[in-house]
Design a protein around this motif. Structure first.
Motif, PDB file in Angstrom:
ATOM      1  N   GLU A   1      29.080  54.456  79.308  1.00 42.09           N
ATOM      2  CA  GLU A   1      30.450  54.318  80.114  1.00 42.09           C
ATOM      3  C   GLU A   1      31.305  53.467  79.353  1.00 42.09           C
ATOM      4  OE1 GLU A   1      27.485  55.513  83.415  1.00 42.09           O
ATOM      5  OE2 GLU A   1      27.578  54.392  81.461  1.00 42.09           O
ATOM      6  N   TYR A   2      30.736  52.681  78.637  1.00 38.10           N
ATOM      7  CA  TYR A   2      31.538  51.586  77.886  1.00 38.10           C
ATOM      8  C   TYR A   2      32.249  52.074  76.683  1.00 38.10           C
ATOM      9  CZ  TYR A   2      28.653  48.385  80.593  1.00 38.10           C
ATOM     10  OH  TYR A   2      27.965  47.576  81.501  1.00 38.10           O
ATOM     11  N   VAL A   3      31.863  53.421  76.286  1.00 37.08           N
ATOM     12  CA  VAL A   3      32.429  54.231  75.316  1.00 37.08           C
ATOM     13  C   VAL A   3      33.573  55.089  75.795  1.00 37.08           C
ATOM     14  CG1 VAL A   3      31.930  55.877  73.190  1.00 37.08           C
ATOM     15  CG2 VAL A   3      30.374  53.988  73.709  1.00 37.08           C
ATOM     16  N   ALA A   4      33.249  55.531  76.994  1.00 41.08           N
ATOM     17  CA  ALA A   4      34.213  56.731  77.615  1.00 41.08           C
ATOM     18  C   ALA A   4      35.537  56.527  77.382  1.00 41.08           C
ATOM     19  CB  ALA A   4      33.565  57.021  78.838  1.00 41.08           C
ATOM     20  N   GLY A   5      35.922  55.186  77.895  1.00 48.10           N
ATOM     21  CA  GLY A   5      37.330  54.979  77.979  1.00 48.10           C
ATOM     22  C   GLY A   5      38.255  55.417  76.619  1.00 48.10           C
ATOM     23  N   PHE A   6      37.758  54.605  75.651  1.00 48.39           N
ATOM     24  CA  PHE A   6      38.246  54.666  74.278  1.00 48.39           C
ATOM     25  C   PHE A   6      38.433  56.151  73.815  1.00 48.39           C
ATOM     26  CE2 PHE A   6      39.016  54.431  69.826  1.00 48.39           C
ATOM     27  CZ  PHE A   6      39.722  53.305  69.722  1.00 48.39           C
ATOM     28  N   VAL A   7      37.229  56.992  74.025  1.00 50.72           N
ATOM     29  CA  VAL A   7      37.378  58.216  73.492  1.00 50.72           C
ATOM     30  C   VAL A   7      38.453  59.103  74.222  1.00 50.72           C
ATOM     31  CG1 VAL A   7      36.099  60.503  73.647  1.00 50.72           C
ATOM     32  CG2 VAL A   7      34.968  58.221  72.795  1.00 50.72           C
ATOM     33  N   CYS A   8      38.455  58.989  75.512  1.00 45.34           N
ATOM     34  CA  CYS A   8      39.449  59.745  76.528  1.00 45.34           C
ATOM     35  C   CYS A   8      40.673  59.297  75.992  1.00 45.34           C
ATOM     36  CB  CYS A   8      38.975  59.610  77.838  1.00 45.34           C
ATOM     37  SG  CYS A   8      37.410  60.239  78.505  1.00 45.34           S
ATOM     38  N   TYR A   9      40.936  57.986  75.685  1.00 48.55           N
ATOM     39  CA  TYR A   9      42.555  57.648  75.262  1.00 48.55           C
ATOM     40  C   TYR A   9      42.785  58.398  74.068  1.00 48.55           C
ATOM     41  CZ  TYR A   9      46.229  54.968  73.445  1.00 48.55           C
ATOM     42  OH  TYR A   9      47.568  54.561  72.911  1.00 48.55           O
ATOM     43  N   LEU A  10      41.895  58.654  73.146  1.00 49.99           N
ATOM     44  CA  LEU A  10      42.342  59.416  71.985  1.00 49.99           C
ATOM     45  C   LEU A  10      42.484  60.546  72.248  1.00 49.99           C
ATOM     46  CD1 LEU A  10      39.256  58.214  69.387  1.00 49.99           C
ATOM     47  CD2 LEU A  10      41.516  57.393  69.563  1.00 49.99           C
TER      48      LEU A  10
END
Length: 448
Positions: free
Chosen positions: A221-230
């Motif tokens: 979950e700590y990775v998901a936000g950045f990937v979805c921003y991309l």
């Protein structure tokens, strides 16, 4: 107030390998912000072995159920990424298109290089590299047509730094970085942005090399936000590589030492004597692309050996704002482009153009293979710069190509570097001068 560019209403996303771990988190977050999500997962083990599931209980089904329970829209797909076109066509059939692709699916076949066999190598390359390529290739035509797309490819620290016992996986993840860079180069003018991430997260795949405590701590979950921003409209970066984990992210870049250029005719002993200079990062540089990389070397060579221009810069009368082309030149399909270039060099932006490429160029255009070329001289060294039909007595660089290829290059449909590497644009003369002369010097032609 929420930024609408950070929502995905009306967007269709495909997330491969999203039956669990990182992919599941990406799918859930995209759906929570309005995306229609294809949850793709074949339902195998981390090593790619088949598993049996009751109807409706496959990993992709369970994630779709989570999304729907939360009020989102999703559909499960079980195809392998090795048949990526099936996944994309499923998305188009289910939801009417494809806007976002996250190439997340992967498998492991960890084994030392000494003991690896052909199947262990091939299977990992096929899923990671060929799978990402096939999904992206199938989505590309839709993204090009709609002039919009966001692609995120999953690389790994193993692909960046290497990892013992993972020669196959490291090679695949390094290949993903090269694929990302090229898709970025080809897609950015069509608003298709491609980036790569190297996640730092506890998943089924990292369980093989991490302790349980570390896996539990580094939540996907700590990775998901950045990937979805991309994946969002708000993100305008492309061709970048990020390491992401623990609510942290950092961008990587290439760095190269200033190096050492030895005299012509140097020996192995000379290389040995200067070895430390090759690895000295004191005055490091950061090439942005292949042209930038080459240009730095050309500049150093010119400075080292005092390479001088072969063309003189005579004082000339300014080019006419319009030009009367010969019958041969007028018959070329690219004649309007040639006239436009002449006008731009003669116009108010002529000095600015010359400042970026102060050389004498010869451009030879062939109406067909084997035909007599029609030559043009672009003297960007003179003051004021001039352009006219005819071959110069001397030049710094000469470009020779077919009429149709010149049109494709100048209208940005064919990358000039690609044209050179494919032999469709021949270059002779000073390579440093040649690299300065690019289509970006001139305004794109409005029509032919």
């Amino acid at each position: 107030m929420s930024n609408p560019k950070l929502r995905f209403d009306g967007r269709v996303a495909v997330v491969t390998g999203s039956g669990g771990g990182l992919g599941r988190c990406y799918a859930l977050l995209l759906a929570s912000r309005g995306a229609k999500v294809v949850v793709n997962d074949v339902g195998t083990t981390v090593t790619g072995q088949s598993q049996n599931f009751a109807t409706g209980s496959r990993p992709a089904d369970l994630v779709v159920a989570e999304i729907r329970k939360a009020g989102g829209t999703a559909a499960a797909n079980y195809d392998s990424v090795t048949e990526g076109e099936k996944i994309i066509e499923f998305a188009v059939k289910q939801f009417g298109g494809i806007d976002i692709l996250i190439n997340n699916a992967g498998i492991l076949r960890d084994v030392s290089f000494r003991n690896i066999n052909e199947a262990q190598w091939r299977d990992v390359i096929d899923v990671h590299v060929n799978g990402a390529m096939r999904c992206a290739k199938a989505a590309w035509k839709y993204m090009e047509k709609q002039q919009y797309g966001r692609i995120v490819n999953a690389s790994s620290a193993s692909g960046i730094y290497g990892s013992f016992g993972q020669a196959n996986y490291s090679t695949a993840k390094a290949g993903i970085i090269g694929l990302t860079s090229t898709l970025s180069n080809e897609g950015k003018k069509r608003n298709i942005f491609t980036n790569a991430v190297a996640p730092i997260a506890g998943t089924r795949m990292t369980e093989t090399v991490w302790s349980k405590d570390l896996v539990d701590m580094m939540r996907p979950e700590y990775v998901a936000g950045f990937v979805c921003y991309l994946c969002s409209e708000a993100c305008t970066g492309t061709g970048d590589i990020y390491e992401v984990g623990a609510n942290w992210a950092g961008k990587l870049r290439w760095e190269r030492t200033a190096g050492c250029m030895l005299p012509i005719g140097h020996t192995l002993e000379d290389i040995h004597a200067n070895w430390a200079k090759y690895g000295d990062f004191t005055n490091a540089v950061h090439p942005k692309d292949t042209l930038d990389s080459y240009q730095m070397v050309f500049d150093m060579f010119e400075e080292k050996y005092k390479v001088k221009s072969t063309a003189e810069a005579p004082t000339s009368k300014a080019s006419p704002s319009s030009v009367t082309l010969s019958k041969a030149a007028s018959s070329l399909k690219c004649a309007p482009i040639l006239s436009s270039i002449v006008a731009q060099i003669a116009g108010p932006n002529g000095a600015a153009i010359a400042e970026k490429a102060s050389f004498v160029y010869r451009v030879d255009i062939l109406s067909a293979k084997g035909a007599q070329p029609v030559s043009f001289t672009l003297n960007l060294k003179s003051s004021p710069p001039t352009a006219n039909e005819g071959a110069p007595a001397k030049f710094d660089a000469c470009f020779t190509m077919l009429d149709e290829d010149f049109i494709a290059i100048m209208t940005r449909k064919l990358n000039h570097q690609v044209a050179f590497m494919q032999g469709r644009m021949k270059i002779k003369g000073n390579m440093r001068a040649a690299t300065k002369f690019t289509p970006s010097l001139f305004a794109p032609p409005s029509k032919l």
